[in-house]
Enzyme design. Structure first.
Site, mmCIF file in Angstrom:
data_model
loop_
_atom_site.group_PDB
_atom_site.id
_atom_site.type_symbol
_atom_site.label_atom_id
_atom_site.label_comp_id
_atom_site.label_asym_id
_atom_site.label_seq_id
_atom_site.Cartn_x
_atom_site.Cartn_y
_atom_site.Cartn_z
ATOM 1 N N CYS A 154 46.035 -35.087 -12.395
ATOM 2 C CA CYS A 154 46.945 -34.412 -13.320
ATOM 3 C C CYS A 154 47.686 -33.332 -12.551
ATOM 4 C CB CYS A 154 46.189 -33.807 -14.498
ATOM 5 S SG CYS A 154 47.285 -33.114 -15.765
ATOM 6 N N ASP B 153 56.711 3.914 -15.308
ATOM 7 C CA ASP B 153 57.929 3.515 -14.601
ATOM 8 C C ASP B 153 58.772 2.561 -15.445
ATOM 9 O OD1 ASP B 153 59.597 3.241 -12.106
ATOM 10 O OD2 ASP B 153 58.950 1.163 -12.350
#
Length: 620
Positions: free
Chosen positions: A80, A590
Protein backbone atom coordinates in the site's frame (compact mmCIF):
# COMPACT_ATOMS: atom_id res chain seq x y z
CA UNK A 1 -20.61 -33.00 -13.63
CA UNK A 2 -22.91 -32.76 -16.65
CA UNK A 3 -25.92 -31.97 -14.47
CA UNK A 4 -23.94 -29.36 -12.57
CA UNK A 5 -22.95 -27.73 -15.87
CA UNK A 6 -26.60 -27.56 -16.86
CA UNK A 7 -27.46 -26.00 -13.52
CA UNK A 8 -24.72 -23.44 -14.00
CA UNK A 9 -26.08 -22.51 -17.42
CA UNK A 10 -29.52 -21.95 -15.95
CA UNK A 11 -28.06 -19.72 -13.22
CA UNK A 12 -26.19 -17.62 -15.74
CA UNK A 13 -29.34 -16.97 -17.68
CA UNK A 14 -30.88 -15.72 -14.46
CA UNK A 15 -28.18 -13.19 -13.69
CA UNK A 16 -28.93 -10.18 -15.84
CA UNK A 17 -29.87 -9.24 -19.36
CA UNK A 18 -26.78 -7.09 -19.39
CA UNK A 19 -24.61 -10.20 -19.38
CA UNK A 20 -26.48 -12.68 -21.52
CA UNK A 21 -29.38 -13.16 -23.89
CA UNK A 22 -32.03 -15.84 -24.19
CA UNK A 23 -29.74 -17.91 -26.32
CA UNK A 24 -27.12 -17.98 -23.62
CA UNK A 25 -24.60 -16.10 -25.75
CA UNK A 26 -22.59 -13.49 -23.86
CA UNK A 27 -23.12 -9.82 -24.58
CA UNK A 28 -21.11 -6.79 -23.58
CA UNK A 29 -21.73 -5.48 -20.09
CA UNK A 30 -22.74 -1.78 -20.23
CA UNK A 31 -20.31 0.51 -18.49
CA UNK A 32 -21.22 3.25 -16.04
CA UNK A 33 -22.78 6.21 -17.82
CA UNK A 34 -23.96 4.19 -20.82
CA UNK A 35 -27.71 3.68 -21.37
CA UNK A 36 -29.01 0.20 -20.67
CA UNK A 37 -29.66 -1.90 -23.74
CA UNK A 38 -33.22 -3.09 -24.32
CA UNK A 39 -33.94 -6.71 -23.51
CA UNK A 40 -34.79 -9.07 -26.30
CA UNK A 41 -38.43 -9.76 -26.88
CA UNK A 42 -39.66 -12.65 -24.80
CA UNK A 43 -36.72 -12.52 -22.38
CA UNK A 44 -38.82 -11.61 -19.28
CA UNK A 45 -41.02 -14.68 -19.85
CA UNK A 46 -37.91 -16.80 -20.31
CA UNK A 47 -36.40 -15.46 -17.08
CA UNK A 48 -39.64 -16.11 -15.23
CA UNK A 49 -39.59 -19.71 -16.38
CA UNK A 50 -35.97 -20.16 -15.36
CA UNK A 51 -36.58 -18.57 -11.97
CA UNK A 52 -39.38 -21.01 -11.30
CA UNK A 53 -37.17 -23.95 -12.35
CA UNK A 54 -33.81 -22.65 -11.17
CA UNK A 55 -31.17 -25.07 -9.97
CA UNK A 56 -29.91 -24.98 -6.37
CA UNK A 57 -26.95 -22.74 -5.60
CA UNK A 58 -23.55 -24.42 -5.62
CA UNK A 59 -23.17 -26.72 -2.64
CA UNK A 60 -19.46 -25.90 -2.54
CA UNK A 61 -20.23 -22.22 -1.82
CA UNK A 62 -23.08 -22.85 0.63
CA UNK A 63 -22.15 -23.13 4.30
CA UNK A 64 -23.75 -25.20 7.04
CA UNK A 65 -26.10 -22.31 7.90
CA UNK A 66 -27.47 -22.06 4.39
CA UNK A 67 -25.60 -18.88 3.42
CA UNK A 68 -24.80 -18.75 -0.29
CA UNK A 69 -21.51 -17.05 -1.08
CA UNK A 70 -21.83 -15.20 -4.38
CA UNK A 71 -19.41 -12.34 -3.60
CA UNK A 72 -15.63 -12.82 -3.79
CA UNK A 73 -13.02 -10.30 -2.69
CA UNK A 74 -9.58 -10.80 -4.21
CA UNK A 75 -6.52 -9.05 -2.82
CA UNK A 76 -4.19 -8.14 -5.67
CA UNK A 77 -1.29 -7.06 -3.48
CA UNK A 78 -0.18 -6.70 0.12
CA UNK A 79 1.52 -3.40 -0.64
CA UNK A 80 0.00 0.00 0.00
CA UNK A 81 1.18 3.53 -0.70
CA UNK A 82 -0.38 4.83 2.53
CA UNK A 83 0.09 3.92 6.20
CA UNK A 84 -3.35 4.43 7.74
CA UNK A 85 -3.15 4.34 11.52
CA UNK A 86 -6.15 2.04 11.94
CA UNK A 87 -4.83 -0.39 9.32
CA UNK A 88 -1.11 -0.89 9.75
CA UNK A 89 1.88 0.30 11.78
CA UNK A 90 3.97 3.21 10.53
CA UNK A 91 6.82 0.94 9.44
CA UNK A 92 4.42 -1.11 7.33
CA UNK A 93 4.00 -4.87 7.50
CA UNK A 94 6.23 -7.77 6.61
CA UNK A 95 5.59 -8.56 2.96
CA UNK A 96 5.26 -12.01 1.50
CA UNK A 97 8.05 -12.88 -0.97
CA UNK A 98 6.94 -12.23 -4.53
CA UNK A 99 7.30 -15.90 -5.45
CA UNK A 100 4.65 -16.77 -2.85
CA UNK A 101 2.09 -14.30 -4.19
CA UNK A 102 -0.56 -15.28 -6.69
CA UNK A 103 0.39 -14.67 -10.29
CA UNK A 104 -2.05 -13.03 -12.66
CA UNK A 105 -2.89 -16.37 -14.23
CA UNK A 106 -3.52 -17.95 -10.83
CA UNK A 107 -5.83 -15.08 -9.87
CA UNK A 108 -7.81 -15.54 -13.07
CA UNK A 109 -7.91 -19.33 -12.70
CA UNK A 110 -9.41 -19.07 -9.21
CA UNK A 111 -11.78 -16.29 -10.26
CA UNK A 112 -13.00 -18.39 -13.18
CA UNK A 113 -13.61 -21.35 -10.87
CA UNK A 114 -15.62 -19.30 -8.36
CA UNK A 115 -17.68 -17.64 -11.10
CA UNK A 116 -18.53 -21.02 -12.62
CA UNK A 117 -19.88 -22.03 -9.20
CA UNK A 118 -22.14 -19.00 -8.86
CA UNK A 119 -20.05 -16.00 -7.77
CA UNK A 120 -21.45 -13.01 -9.65
CA UNK A 121 -19.56 -10.18 -7.94
CA UNK A 122 -15.82 -9.75 -7.53
CA UNK A 123 -14.19 -6.87 -5.70
CA UNK A 124 -10.47 -6.19 -6.09
CA UNK A 125 -8.74 -5.09 -2.91
CA UNK A 126 -5.26 -4.89 -1.44
CA UNK A 127 -3.20 -3.45 0.11
CA UNK A 128 -3.89 -0.88 -2.55
CA UNK A 129 -5.00 -2.70 -5.72
CA UNK A 130 -4.29 0.20 -8.07
CA UNK A 131 -0.54 0.02 -7.47
CA UNK A 132 -0.45 -3.38 -9.19
CA UNK A 133 0.95 -2.73 -12.69
CA UNK A 134 -1.41 -5.11 -14.52
CA UNK A 135 -4.62 -4.14 -12.71
CA UNK A 136 -6.26 -2.88 -15.92
CA UNK A 137 -5.50 -6.15 -17.70
CA UNK A 138 -6.87 -8.15 -14.78
CA UNK A 139 -10.14 -6.19 -14.88
CA UNK A 140 -10.42 -6.67 -18.65
CA UNK A 141 -9.94 -10.43 -18.38
CA UNK A 142 -12.36 -10.73 -15.46
CA UNK A 143 -14.91 -8.82 -17.52
CA UNK A 144 -14.89 -11.61 -20.08
CA UNK A 145 -16.02 -14.22 -17.52
CA UNK A 146 -19.55 -15.26 -18.36
CA UNK A 147 -21.85 -14.89 -15.35
CA UNK A 148 -19.85 -12.18 -13.59
CA UNK A 149 -22.16 -9.20 -13.20
CA UNK A 150 -20.11 -6.78 -11.09
CA UNK A 151 -16.40 -5.97 -10.94
CA UNK A 152 -15.60 -3.50 -8.19
CA UNK A 153 -12.50 -2.02 -6.63
CA UNK A 154 -11.81 -0.63 -3.18
CA UNK A 155 -9.05 1.96 -3.38
CA UNK A 156 -7.47 4.71 -1.33
CA UNK A 157 -7.93 6.91 -4.39
CA UNK A 158 -4.37 8.12 -4.81
CA UNK A 159 -4.04 6.64 -8.32
CA UNK A 160 -7.72 6.60 -9.19
CA UNK A 161 -8.06 9.72 -11.34
CA UNK A 162 -5.19 8.58 -13.56
CA UNK A 163 -6.32 4.97 -14.00
CA UNK A 164 -10.10 5.12 -13.87
CA UNK A 165 -10.73 5.89 -17.57
CA UNK A 166 -8.73 2.78 -18.53
CA UNK A 167 -10.39 0.70 -15.82
CA UNK A 168 -13.83 1.75 -16.94
CA UNK A 169 -13.01 0.85 -20.53
CA UNK A 170 -11.78 -2.54 -19.29
CA UNK A 171 -15.09 -3.19 -17.53
CA UNK A 172 -14.86 -1.87 -13.97
CA UNK A 173 -18.42 -1.33 -12.79
CA UNK A 174 -18.17 -0.18 -9.15
CA UNK A 175 -15.82 2.05 -7.16
CA UNK A 176 -15.33 2.34 -3.39
CA UNK A 177 -12.96 5.08 -2.21
CA UNK A 178 -11.55 5.21 1.31
CA UNK A 179 -11.62 8.72 2.81
CA UNK A 180 -11.70 9.33 6.55
CA UNK A 181 -11.49 13.11 6.74
CA UNK A 182 -12.21 16.22 4.70
CA UNK A 183 -9.38 18.16 6.35
CA UNK A 184 -6.11 17.93 4.37
CA UNK A 185 -3.81 18.18 7.39
CA UNK A 186 -5.78 15.58 9.31
CA UNK A 187 -5.71 13.33 6.24
CA UNK A 188 -1.93 13.53 6.25
CA UNK A 189 -1.87 12.64 9.93
CA UNK A 190 -4.19 9.65 9.58
CA UNK A 191 -2.50 8.10 6.54
CA UNK A 192 1.04 9.35 7.34
CA UNK A 193 1.36 10.50 3.73
CA UNK A 194 0.28 13.40 1.54
CA UNK A 195 -2.40 12.95 -1.12
CA UNK A 196 -5.73 14.41 0.01
CA UNK A 197 -6.22 16.39 -3.17
CA UNK A 198 -5.44 13.34 -5.33
CA UNK A 199 -8.16 11.39 -3.53
CA UNK A 200 -10.69 14.18 -4.06
CA UNK A 201 -9.69 14.34 -7.70
CA UNK A 202 -10.40 10.61 -7.92
CA UNK A 203 -13.85 11.06 -6.34
CA UNK A 204 -14.80 13.72 -8.88
CA UNK A 205 -13.36 11.69 -11.76
CA UNK A 206 -15.57 8.75 -10.79
CA UNK A 207 -18.62 11.03 -10.76
CA UNK A 208 -17.60 12.53 -14.09
CA UNK A 209 -17.34 9.08 -15.68
CA UNK A 210 -20.85 8.16 -14.60
CA UNK A 211 -20.33 5.83 -11.63
CA UNK A 212 -23.45 6.17 -9.53
CA UNK A 213 -23.28 6.07 -6.70
CA UNK A 214 -19.62 6.55 -5.96
CA UNK A 215 -19.12 4.90 -2.59
CA UNK A 216 -16.95 6.71 -0.06
CA UNK A 217 -15.83 4.57 2.90
CA UNK A 218 -15.20 6.49 6.12
CA UNK A 219 -13.92 4.66 9.20
CA UNK A 220 -15.26 6.65 12.15
CA UNK A 221 -12.93 6.87 15.16
CA UNK A 222 -13.79 8.59 18.40
CA UNK A 223 -11.64 11.61 19.04
CA UNK A 224 -10.34 11.76 15.50
CA UNK A 225 -13.05 12.27 12.92
CA UNK A 226 -16.51 11.73 14.43
CA UNK A 227 -16.83 15.52 14.53
CA UNK A 228 -16.91 15.45 10.69
CA UNK A 229 -20.00 13.28 10.37
CA UNK A 230 -22.23 16.19 9.37
CA UNK A 231 -19.66 17.49 6.87
CA UNK A 232 -19.58 14.10 5.14
CA UNK A 233 -23.38 13.94 5.06
CA UNK A 234 -23.50 17.44 3.54
CA UNK A 235 -21.44 16.16 0.59
CA UNK A 236 -24.39 14.04 -0.51
CA UNK A 237 -26.59 17.09 -1.07
CA UNK A 238 -25.07 17.95 -4.44
CA UNK A 239 -22.99 14.87 -5.27
CA UNK A 240 -24.21 11.34 -6.12
CA UNK A 241 -22.20 9.74 -3.34
CA UNK A 242 -22.96 6.91 -0.98
CA UNK A 243 -20.98 7.92 2.10
CA UNK A 244 -20.56 4.75 4.14
CA UNK A 245 -19.71 5.26 7.82
CA UNK A 246 -17.84 2.19 9.06
CA UNK A 247 -17.58 1.24 12.70
CA UNK A 248 -13.95 1.03 13.79
CA UNK A 249 -12.97 -2.66 13.74
CA UNK A 250 -10.06 -4.59 15.27
CA UNK A 251 -7.13 -5.61 13.09
CA UNK A 252 -3.62 -6.64 14.03
CA UNK A 253 -1.56 -3.61 14.99
CA UNK A 254 -4.28 -0.94 15.11
CA UNK A 255 -4.60 -0.90 18.94
CA UNK A 256 -8.36 -1.32 18.75
CA UNK A 257 -10.53 -0.74 21.78
CA UNK A 258 -14.20 -0.01 22.41
CA UNK A 259 -13.56 3.57 23.45
CA UNK A 260 -12.37 4.45 19.97
CA UNK A 261 -15.43 2.94 18.32
CA UNK A 262 -18.43 5.16 17.55
CA UNK A 263 -21.51 2.98 17.23
CA UNK A 264 -24.02 3.17 14.41
CA UNK A 265 -26.77 4.33 16.76
CA UNK A 266 -24.64 7.17 18.09
CA UNK A 267 -23.73 8.30 14.58
CA UNK A 268 -27.35 8.09 13.45
CA UNK A 269 -28.51 10.12 16.44
CA UNK A 270 -25.98 12.87 15.66
CA UNK A 271 -27.09 13.07 12.04
CA UNK A 272 -30.81 13.00 12.84
CA UNK A 273 -30.41 15.95 15.15
CA UNK A 274 -29.29 17.98 12.12
CA UNK A 275 -31.58 16.31 9.56
CA UNK A 276 -34.65 14.88 11.35
CA UNK A 277 -36.21 14.13 7.95
CA UNK A 278 -33.60 11.42 7.30
CA UNK A 279 -35.32 8.40 5.71
CA UNK A 280 -34.43 4.72 5.96
CA UNK A 281 -34.02 2.98 2.59
CA UNK A 282 -34.93 -0.65 1.91
CA UNK A 283 -32.07 -3.06 2.50
CA UNK A 284 -30.90 -5.33 -0.28
CA UNK A 285 -30.38 -9.04 0.31
CA UNK A 286 -26.95 -9.77 1.78
CA UNK A 287 -26.26 -6.05 2.17
CA UNK A 288 -23.77 -5.05 4.85
CA UNK A 289 -25.03 -1.47 4.91
CA UNK A 290 -28.00 0.23 6.53
CA UNK A 291 -28.86 2.95 4.00
CA UNK A 292 -30.51 6.33 4.60
CA UNK A 293 -31.30 9.35 2.47
CA UNK A 294 -32.19 12.96 3.12
CA UNK A 295 -35.09 14.00 0.84
CA UNK A 296 -33.86 16.27 -1.93
CA UNK A 297 -30.22 15.18 -1.65
CA UNK A 298 -28.57 13.57 -4.68
CA UNK A 299 -26.65 10.99 -2.69
CA UNK A 300 -27.23 8.87 0.39
CA UNK A 301 -25.44 7.67 3.51
CA UNK A 302 -24.96 4.16 4.87
CA UNK A 303 -23.66 2.55 8.03
CA UNK A 304 -21.50 -0.57 8.14
CA UNK A 305 -22.34 -1.93 11.59
CA UNK A 306 -19.78 -4.71 11.82
CA UNK A 307 -19.34 -4.30 15.56
CA UNK A 308 -22.61 -3.10 17.12
CA UNK A 309 -25.14 -4.85 14.87
CA UNK A 310 -23.41 -7.56 12.90
CA UNK A 311 -24.74 -8.86 9.58
CA UNK A 312 -23.23 -12.33 9.84
CA UNK A 313 -26.57 -14.02 9.26
CA UNK A 314 -26.68 -12.84 5.63
CA UNK A 315 -22.95 -12.83 4.90
CA UNK A 316 -22.25 -13.93 1.33
CA UNK A 317 -18.58 -12.96 1.15
CA UNK A 318 -15.40 -14.93 0.69
CA UNK A 319 -11.87 -13.56 0.46
CA UNK A 320 -8.72 -14.63 -1.30
CA UNK A 321 -5.55 -13.04 0.06
CA UNK A 322 -2.68 -11.88 -2.12
CA UNK A 323 -0.75 -15.05 -1.27
CA UNK A 324 -3.64 -17.26 -2.26
CA UNK A 325 -5.27 -18.11 1.05
CA UNK A 326 -9.04 -18.48 1.22
CA UNK A 327 -10.63 -16.67 4.19
CA UNK A 328 -14.26 -17.36 4.87
CA UNK A 329 -14.51 -14.64 7.55
CA UNK A 330 -12.70 -11.32 7.79
CA UNK A 331 -12.39 -11.72 11.57
CA UNK A 332 -11.16 -15.30 11.49
CA UNK A 333 -7.62 -16.57 11.50
CA UNK A 334 -8.51 -19.75 9.65
CA UNK A 335 -7.13 -19.82 6.11
CA UNK A 336 -6.73 -22.48 3.42
CA UNK A 337 -3.98 -22.12 0.83
CA UNK A 338 -5.52 -22.44 -2.61
CA UNK A 339 -2.17 -21.39 -4.06
CA UNK A 340 -0.40 -24.46 -2.74
CA UNK A 341 -3.04 -26.83 -4.08
CA UNK A 342 -3.12 -24.99 -7.40
CA UNK A 343 0.66 -25.23 -7.81
CA UNK A 344 0.59 -28.88 -6.77
CA UNK A 345 -1.57 -29.58 -9.80
CA UNK A 346 -4.95 -30.02 -8.08
CA UNK A 347 -7.82 -30.55 -10.48
CA UNK A 348 -10.89 -28.34 -10.56
CA UNK A 349 -12.87 -30.96 -8.65
CA UNK A 350 -10.17 -31.20 -5.97
CA UNK A 351 -10.09 -27.43 -5.58
CA UNK A 352 -13.87 -27.35 -5.25
CA UNK A 353 -13.76 -29.95 -2.49
CA UNK A 354 -11.14 -27.91 -0.62
CA UNK A 355 -13.18 -24.73 -1.04
CA UNK A 356 -16.38 -26.49 -0.01
CA UNK A 357 -14.76 -27.88 3.14
CA UNK A 358 -13.52 -24.41 4.14
CA UNK A 359 -16.91 -22.79 3.50
CA UNK A 360 -18.58 -25.58 5.44
CA UNK A 361 -16.46 -24.73 8.50
CA UNK A 362 -17.52 -21.08 8.48
CA UNK A 363 -18.90 -20.09 11.87
CA UNK A 364 -22.27 -18.53 12.47
CA UNK A 365 -20.90 -15.19 13.65
CA UNK A 366 -17.64 -13.26 13.35
CA UNK A 367 -15.43 -16.33 13.56
CA UNK A 368 -17.13 -17.27 16.84
CA UNK A 369 -16.06 -14.16 18.79
CA UNK A 370 -19.28 -13.28 20.67
CA UNK A 371 -17.80 -10.22 22.40
CA UNK A 372 -17.83 -8.38 19.10
CA UNK A 373 -21.51 -8.98 18.52
CA UNK A 374 -23.25 -6.98 21.17
CA UNK A 375 -26.00 -4.68 19.97
CA UNK A 376 -24.31 -1.94 21.96
CA UNK A 377 -20.93 -1.43 23.65
CA UNK A 378 -20.36 -2.51 27.25
CA UNK A 379 -22.33 -0.67 29.91
CA UNK A 380 -19.16 0.87 31.29
CA UNK A 381 -18.52 2.44 27.90
CA UNK A 382 -21.61 4.61 28.26
CA UNK A 383 -20.01 6.37 31.22
CA UNK A 384 -17.44 7.91 28.90
CA UNK A 385 -18.15 11.39 27.69
CA UNK A 386 -19.63 11.44 24.20
CA UNK A 387 -18.13 14.85 23.48
CA UNK A 388 -15.66 15.70 26.25
CA UNK A 389 -14.00 18.46 24.27
CA UNK A 390 -17.18 20.20 23.06
CA UNK A 391 -15.98 20.24 19.48
CA UNK A 392 -18.66 18.27 17.63
CA UNK A 393 -20.12 21.37 15.93
CA UNK A 394 -16.90 22.88 14.67
CA UNK A 395 -16.54 23.54 10.96
CA UNK A 396 -14.30 21.48 8.69
CA UNK A 397 -11.66 24.22 8.69
CA UNK A 398 -11.67 24.40 12.46
CA UNK A 399 -11.22 20.66 12.85
CA UNK A 400 -7.60 20.69 11.70
CA UNK A 401 -6.53 19.98 15.26
CA UNK A 402 -9.83 19.12 16.96
CA UNK A 403 -9.98 16.16 19.30
CA UNK A 404 -6.78 14.48 18.08
CA UNK A 405 -5.42 14.31 21.60
CA UNK A 406 -8.23 12.11 22.88
CA UNK A 407 -7.45 9.34 20.40
CA UNK A 408 -3.71 9.23 20.89
CA UNK A 409 -2.47 7.22 23.82
CA UNK A 410 -0.21 9.10 26.14
CA UNK A 411 3.09 7.98 27.58
CA UNK A 412 2.52 5.77 30.57
CA UNK A 413 3.55 8.39 33.12
CA UNK A 414 1.39 8.48 36.28
CA UNK A 415 1.23 12.28 36.50
CA UNK A 416 1.61 13.21 32.83
CA UNK A 417 -1.56 15.30 32.79
CA UNK A 418 -3.62 15.22 29.58
CA UNK A 419 -5.10 18.49 28.44
CA UNK A 420 -8.47 17.25 27.28
CA UNK A 421 -10.39 18.32 30.40
CA UNK A 422 -8.08 20.53 32.43
CA UNK A 423 -10.43 23.16 33.92
CA UNK A 424 -11.14 24.62 30.50
CA UNK A 425 -14.68 25.77 31.18
CA UNK A 426 -17.64 24.17 29.46
CA UNK A 427 -19.72 24.47 26.36
CA UNK A 428 -17.24 26.35 24.19
CA UNK A 429 -15.49 25.01 21.08
CA UNK A 430 -11.81 24.27 21.58
CA UNK A 431 -9.00 23.60 19.16
CA UNK A 432 -6.01 21.56 20.21
CA UNK A 433 -3.07 19.85 18.62
CA UNK A 434 -0.98 16.85 19.57
CA UNK A 435 1.91 15.09 17.90
CA UNK A 436 1.46 11.89 19.91
CA UNK A 437 -0.40 9.15 18.00
CA UNK A 438 -1.37 7.19 21.10
CA UNK A 439 -3.02 9.43 23.67
CA UNK A 440 -5.69 7.95 25.92
CA UNK A 441 -5.78 8.58 29.67
CA UNK A 442 -8.13 10.11 32.18
CA UNK A 443 -8.03 13.86 32.70
CA UNK A 444 -6.86 15.91 35.64
CA UNK A 445 -7.14 19.66 36.17
CA UNK A 446 -4.24 21.98 35.41
CA UNK A 447 -5.37 25.38 36.66
CA UNK A 448 -3.72 28.39 35.11
CA UNK A 449 -2.08 30.53 37.70
CA UNK A 450 -2.10 27.85 40.36
CA UNK A 451 0.98 27.32 42.47
CA UNK A 452 1.18 23.55 42.65
CA UNK A 453 3.42 22.15 45.37
CA UNK A 454 6.19 19.84 44.29
CA UNK A 455 5.86 16.25 45.41
CA UNK A 456 9.19 14.51 45.00
CA UNK A 457 9.53 10.80 45.71
CA UNK A 458 12.13 8.08 45.78
CA UNK A 459 15.68 7.91 47.12
CA UNK A 460 18.04 10.84 47.13
CA UNK A 461 15.19 13.32 46.88
CA UNK A 462 17.11 16.59 47.04
CA UNK A 463 20.61 17.95 47.00
CA UNK A 464 22.03 21.07 48.64
CA UNK A 465 24.78 21.35 46.04
CA UNK A 466 24.65 22.49 42.44
CA UNK A 467 25.82 19.84 40.02
CA UNK A 468 26.89 22.09 37.13
CA UNK A 469 29.75 23.84 38.94
CA UNK A 470 33.14 22.56 40.00
CA UNK A 471 34.78 22.89 43.40
CA UNK A 472 35.87 26.44 42.59
CA UNK A 473 32.41 27.54 41.46
CA UNK A 474 33.08 27.50 37.73
CA UNK A 475 30.54 26.13 35.24
CA UNK A 476 31.17 22.51 34.33
CA UNK A 477 29.31 19.75 32.55
CA UNK A 478 28.41 16.77 34.71
CA UNK A 479 30.23 13.56 33.86
CA UNK A 480 27.54 10.93 33.27
CA UNK A 481 29.88 8.28 31.88
CA UNK A 482 29.56 6.05 34.93
CA UNK A 483 25.77 6.29 35.28
CA UNK A 484 23.60 3.39 34.19
CA UNK A 485 21.12 3.75 31.35
CA UNK A 486 17.55 3.94 32.60
CA UNK A 487 14.20 4.89 31.11
CA UNK A 488 13.73 8.67 31.54
CA UNK A 489 10.44 10.54 31.05
CA UNK A 490 9.63 14.18 31.77
CA UNK A 491 6.53 16.31 31.31
CA UNK A 492 6.50 20.13 31.31
CA UNK A 493 3.81 22.72 30.69
CA UNK A 494 3.37 26.36 29.77
CA UNK A 495 0.52 28.82 29.33
CA UNK A 496 0.14 31.57 26.73
CA UNK A 497 -2.47 34.25 27.55
CA UNK A 498 -3.43 35.60 24.12
CA UNK A 499 -6.23 38.04 24.82
CA UNK A 500 -9.66 37.88 23.15
CA UNK A 501 -8.74 39.08 19.64
CA UNK A 502 -5.74 36.84 19.04
CA UNK A 503 -7.51 33.93 20.75
CA UNK A 504 -10.47 34.18 18.38
CA UNK A 505 -8.19 34.19 15.32
CA UNK A 506 -6.25 31.18 16.59
CA UNK A 507 -9.48 29.34 17.44
CA UNK A 508 -10.88 29.94 13.95
CA UNK A 509 -7.50 29.37 12.31
CA UNK A 510 -7.60 32.76 10.56
CA UNK A 511 -4.14 34.12 11.30
CA UNK A 512 -2.38 35.36 8.19
CA UNK A 513 0.74 33.41 9.16
CA UNK A 514 -1.21 30.14 9.14
CA UNK A 515 -2.15 27.53 11.73
CA UNK A 516 -0.53 28.77 14.92
CA UNK A 517 -1.17 25.56 16.84
CA UNK A 518 0.37 23.35 14.18
CA UNK A 519 3.45 25.55 13.81
CA UNK A 520 3.93 25.80 17.58
CA UNK A 521 3.61 22.04 17.95
CA UNK A 522 6.33 21.48 15.35
CA UNK A 523 8.51 24.10 17.02
CA UNK A 524 8.14 22.31 20.34
CA UNK A 525 9.20 18.99 18.85
CA UNK A 526 12.17 20.56 17.09
CA UNK A 527 13.25 22.43 20.21
CA UNK A 528 13.26 19.25 22.30
CA UNK A 529 15.69 17.67 19.83
CA UNK A 530 17.97 20.75 19.87
CA UNK A 531 18.05 21.36 23.63
CA UNK A 532 21.76 20.58 24.04
CA UNK A 533 22.56 23.25 21.42
CA UNK A 534 20.47 25.85 23.25
CA UNK A 535 21.32 25.09 26.90
CA UNK A 536 25.16 25.09 27.18
CA UNK A 537 25.70 22.44 29.85
CA UNK A 538 23.01 20.00 28.74
CA UNK A 539 24.08 16.63 27.41
CA UNK A 540 22.90 15.57 24.02
CA UNK A 541 20.08 13.05 24.50
CA UNK A 542 18.82 10.63 21.85
CA UNK A 543 15.11 11.08 22.39
CA UNK A 544 12.91 8.09 21.62
CA UNK A 545 9.67 10.07 21.83
CA UNK A 546 8.46 13.67 21.93
CA UNK A 547 4.86 14.69 22.39
CA UNK A 548 3.55 18.24 22.30
CA UNK A 549 -0.08 19.09 22.96
CA UNK A 550 -1.73 22.48 22.63
CA UNK A 551 -5.28 23.21 23.67
CA UNK A 552 -7.45 26.30 23.86
CA UNK A 553 -9.02 27.59 27.06
CA UNK A 554 -11.80 29.91 25.96
CA UNK A 555 -12.56 31.04 29.52
CA UNK A 556 -9.11 32.67 29.81
CA UNK A 557 -8.33 33.27 26.12
CA UNK A 558 -5.30 31.10 26.64
CA UNK A 559 -3.42 28.21 25.09
CA UNK A 560 -2.33 25.38 27.38
CA UNK A 561 0.84 23.62 26.30
CA UNK A 562 2.15 20.31 27.53
CA UNK A 563 5.33 18.62 26.35
CA UNK A 564 6.51 15.09 27.12
CA UNK A 565 9.93 13.65 26.33
CA UNK A 566 11.24 10.15 26.70
CA UNK A 567 14.67 8.58 26.31
CA UNK A 568 16.78 5.76 27.65
CA UNK A 569 20.14 6.93 28.89
CA UNK A 570 22.28 8.10 31.81
CA UNK A 571 20.74 11.57 32.12
CA UNK A 572 17.24 12.97 32.44
CA UNK A 573 15.07 14.74 29.87
CA UNK A 574 13.39 17.42 31.96
CA UNK A 575 15.33 20.16 30.16
CA UNK A 576 14.14 18.80 26.85
CA UNK A 577 10.54 18.90 28.05
CA UNK A 578 10.88 22.42 29.46
CA UNK A 579 12.61 23.67 26.32
CA UNK A 580 9.90 22.13 24.18
CA UNK A 581 7.07 23.75 26.13
CA UNK A 582 8.84 27.12 26.25
CA UNK A 583 9.64 27.16 22.53
CA UNK A 584 6.09 26.21 21.62
CA UNK A 585 4.89 29.12 23.76
CA UNK A 586 7.35 31.57 22.16
CA UNK A 587 6.30 30.40 18.71
CA UNK A 588 2.68 31.15 19.55
CA UNK A 589 3.77 34.64 20.58
CA UNK A 590 5.57 35.08 17.29
CA UNK A 591 2.56 33.85 15.30
CA UNK A 592 0.18 36.25 17.09
CA UNK A 593 2.33 39.33 17.77
CA UNK A 594 1.04 41.16 14.68
CA UNK A 595 -2.44 41.05 16.20
CA UNK A 596 -1.54 41.93 19.77
CA UNK A 597 1.57 42.58 21.86
CA UNK A 598 -0.43 42.08 25.03
CA UNK A 599 0.44 38.41 25.18
CA UNK A 600 1.80 36.78 28.32
CA UNK A 601 3.92 33.62 28.42
CA UNK A 602 3.58 32.11 31.88
CA UNK A 603 3.71 29.02 34.04
CA UNK A 604 6.63 27.28 32.35
CA UNK A 605 7.16 24.45 34.81
CA UNK A 606 8.05 20.81 35.20
CA UNK A 607 5.03 18.60 35.84
CA UNK A 608 6.78 15.30 36.39
CA UNK A 609 9.95 13.33 35.80
CA UNK A 610 10.68 9.64 36.23
CA UNK A 611 13.91 7.68 36.20
CA UNK A 612 17.39 8.44 37.50
CA UNK A 613 19.21 8.17 40.81
CA UNK A 614 17.46 11.13 42.40
CA UNK A 615 14.08 9.45 42.08
CA UNK A 616 10.80 10.58 40.59
CA UNK A 617 9.19 13.99 40.84
CA UNK A 618 5.48 14.76 40.49
CA UNK A 619 3.72 18.06 40.89
CA UNK A 620 0.60 17.43 42.95
Amino acid sequence: MASRSAFRMLRRLLKSSTRGCSSGAPVTQPRPGEPSRPAREGLPMRLQFLQEHAAPFSAFLTDSFGRQHSYLRISLTEKCNLRCRYCMPEEGVSLTPKADLLTTEEILTLARLFVKEGVDKIRLTGGEPLIRPDVVDIVARLHRLEGLRTIGVTTNGINLARLLPQLQQAGLSAVNISLDTLVPAKFEFIVRRKGFHKVMEGVHKAIELGYKPVKVNCVVMRGLNEDELLDFVALTERLPLDVRFIEYMPFDGNKWNFRKMVSYKEMLDTIQQQWPELEKLPEEDSSTAKAFKIPGFQGQISFITSMSEHFCGTCNRLRITADGNLKVCLFGNSEVSLRDHLRAGASEEELLRIIGAAVGRKKRQHAGLPWMLRDSPPASWNTLSRDPLHVRNLSVRQTLSDQMATLWKRLRVPMALPLSQQCLGSGSPQRHYSCDPDSDTHSKCLSIGSQDPAVPSGPGLTSTQLTHVDSEGRAAMVDVGGKPDTERVAVASAVVLLGPVAFRLVQQNQLKKGDALAVAQLAGVQAAKLTSQLIPLCHHVALSHVQVQLELDSTRHAVLIQASCRARGPTGVEMEALTSAAMAALTLYDMCKAVSRDIVVAEVKLISKTGGQRGDFHRA
